[in-house]
Design a protein around this motif. Structure first.
Motif, PDB file in Angstrom:
ATOM      1  N   GLU A  67      41.718  45.471  34.080  1.00  0.00           N
ATOM      2  CA  GLU A  67      41.982  45.356  35.518  1.00  0.00           C
ATOM      3  C   GLU A  67      41.039  44.388  36.224  1.00  0.00           C
ATOM      4  N   LEU A  68      40.039  43.869  35.528  1.00  0.00           N
ATOM      5  CA  LEU A  68      39.003  43.090  36.211  1.00  0.00           C
ATOM      6  C   LEU A  68      39.519  41.809  36.857  1.00  0.00           C
ATOM      7  N   THR A  99      42.889  30.307  37.941  1.00  0.00           N
ATOM      8  CA  THR A  99      42.837  31.171  36.756  1.00  0.00           C
ATOM      9  C   THR A  99      41.692  30.741  35.843  1.00  0.00           C
ATOM     10  N   ALA A 100      41.487  29.434  35.696  1.00  0.00           N
ATOM     11  CA  ALA A 100      40.381  28.936  34.856  1.00  0.00           C
ATOM     12  C   ALA A 100      39.033  29.373  35.431  1.00  0.00           C
ATOM     13  N   GLN A 101      38.881  29.297  36.739  1.00  0.00           N
ATOM     14  CA  GLN A 101      37.619  29.722  37.365  1.00  0.00           C
ATOM     15  C   GLN A 101      37.398  31.216  37.184  1.00  0.00           C
ATOM     16  N   LEU A 102      38.446  32.014  37.374  1.00  0.00           N
ATOM     17  CA  LEU A 102      38.323  33.462  37.159  1.00  0.00           C
ATOM     18  C   LEU A 102      37.936  33.758  35.710  1.00  0.00           C
ATOM     19  N   THR A 127      47.822  36.346  32.086  1.00  0.00           N
ATOM     20  CA  THR A 127      48.681  37.495  31.743  1.00  0.00           C
ATOM     21  C   THR A 127      48.267  38.717  32.556  1.00  0.00           C
ATOM     22  N   ALA A 128      46.961  38.932  32.666  1.00  0.00           N
ATOM     23  CA  ALA A 128      46.455  40.063  33.464  1.00  0.00           C
ATOM     24  C   ALA A 128      46.844  39.901  34.932  1.00  0.00           C
ATOM     25  N   LEU A 129      46.687  38.682  35.465  1.00  0.00           N
ATOM     26  CA  LEU A 129      47.017  38.432  36.876  1.00  0.00           C
ATOM     27  C   LEU A 129      48.504  38.648  37.139  1.00  0.00           C
ATOM     28  N   ASP A 130      49.336  38.275  36.158  1.00  0.00           N
ATOM     29  CA  ASP A 130      50.786  38.444  36.317  1.00  0.00           C
ATOM     30  C   ASP A 130      51.180  39.913  36.415  1.00  0.00           C
ATOM     31  N   SER A 131      50.324  40.798  35.924  1.00  0.00           N
ATOM     32  CA  SER A 131      50.670  42.224  35.932  1.00  0.00           C
ATOM     33  C   SER A 131      49.907  43.003  37.006  1.00  0.00           C
ATOM     34  N   CYS A 132      49.230  42.302  37.919  1.00  0.00           N
ATOM     35  CA  CYS A 132      48.476  42.992  38.975  1.00  0.00           C
ATOM     36  C   CYS A 132      49.402  43.817  39.857  1.00  0.00           C
ATOM     37  N   ARG A 133      48.914  44.990  40.191  1.00  0.00           N
ATOM     38  CA  ARG A 133      49.566  45.771  41.243  1.00  0.00           C
ATOM     39  C   ARG A 133      49.128  45.126  42.550  1.00  0.00           C
ATOM     40  N   VAL A 134      50.079  44.707  43.365  1.00  0.00           N
ATOM     41  CA  VAL A 134      49.707  44.103  44.645  1.00  0.00           C
ATOM     42  C   VAL A 134      49.448  45.233  45.630  1.00  0.00           C
ATOM     43  N   PRO A 135      48.238  45.231  46.241  1.00  0.00           N
ATOM     44  CA  PRO A 135      47.961  46.306  47.201  1.00  0.00           C
ATOM     45  C   PRO A 135      49.010  46.282  48.317  1.00  0.00           C
ATOM     46  N   GLN A 136      49.579  47.445  48.595  1.00  0.00           N
ATOM     47  CA  GLN A 136      50.619  47.521  49.621  1.00  0.00           C
ATOM     48  C   GLN A 136      49.963  47.576  50.999  1.00  0.00           C
TER      49      GLN A 136
END
Length: 143
Positions: A67-68, A99-102, A127-136
């Motif tokens: 999740e980081l 993404t490279a900086q992260l 891949t991790a970013l693509d699966s983030c839960r977006v805070p509602q």
């Protein structure tokens, strides 16, 4: 056909260029940490008393590795437990980092101050970013 010495020279040059790319990326992670993270988490990742959790020797980094990337991108506002201590402060996200900086930032954090995370690739982080839960966002209810 090119001479053997020319080929060896090109291989050596390419090796130097590639090595500098990787070392620059490591330095980029350190610079990004200094710029975006150290004012709260400390220059050595030590955190601040019971207000801001440490990154140094943090069990949270290991338990929440997947999740980081999302945490850095979106921030968080939930109670968390780090090394047995509860923290509940808002951590701002950073939408401007690539993404490279992260990836470079995570690889820096996870390889310093006693942390021993396996290095990540840009693909891992994307891949991790693509699966983030977006805070509602809380939306007003209309009746």
């Amino acid at each position: 056909m090119p001479s053997r010495s020319l080929i060896l020279g090109l291989v050596a040059l390419l090796g130097t260029i590639l090595a500098s790319c990787f070392s620059n990326n490591r330095h980029q992670g350190e610079k990004l940490y200094a710029l975006h993270c150290s004012s709260c988490h400390g220059e050595q990742g030590q955190g601040l008393a019971r207000l801001i959790p440490p990154i140094a020797g943090s069990d949270y980094l290991v338990k929440h590795r997947a999740e980081l990337a999302c945490l850095l991108r979106n921030g968080q506002n939930e109670a968390i437990v780090v090394n047995g201590i509860g923290y509940h402060n808002i951590m701002p996200g950073n939408k401007t980092m690539s993404t490279a900086q992260l990836t470079n930032l995570l690889n820096y954090i996870e390889s310093h101050w006693g942390n021993k995370g396996v290095p990540r690739t840009i693909l891992d982080v994307q891949t991790a970013l693509d699966s983030c839960r977006v805070p509602q966002a809380a939306e007003p209810h209309h009746h």
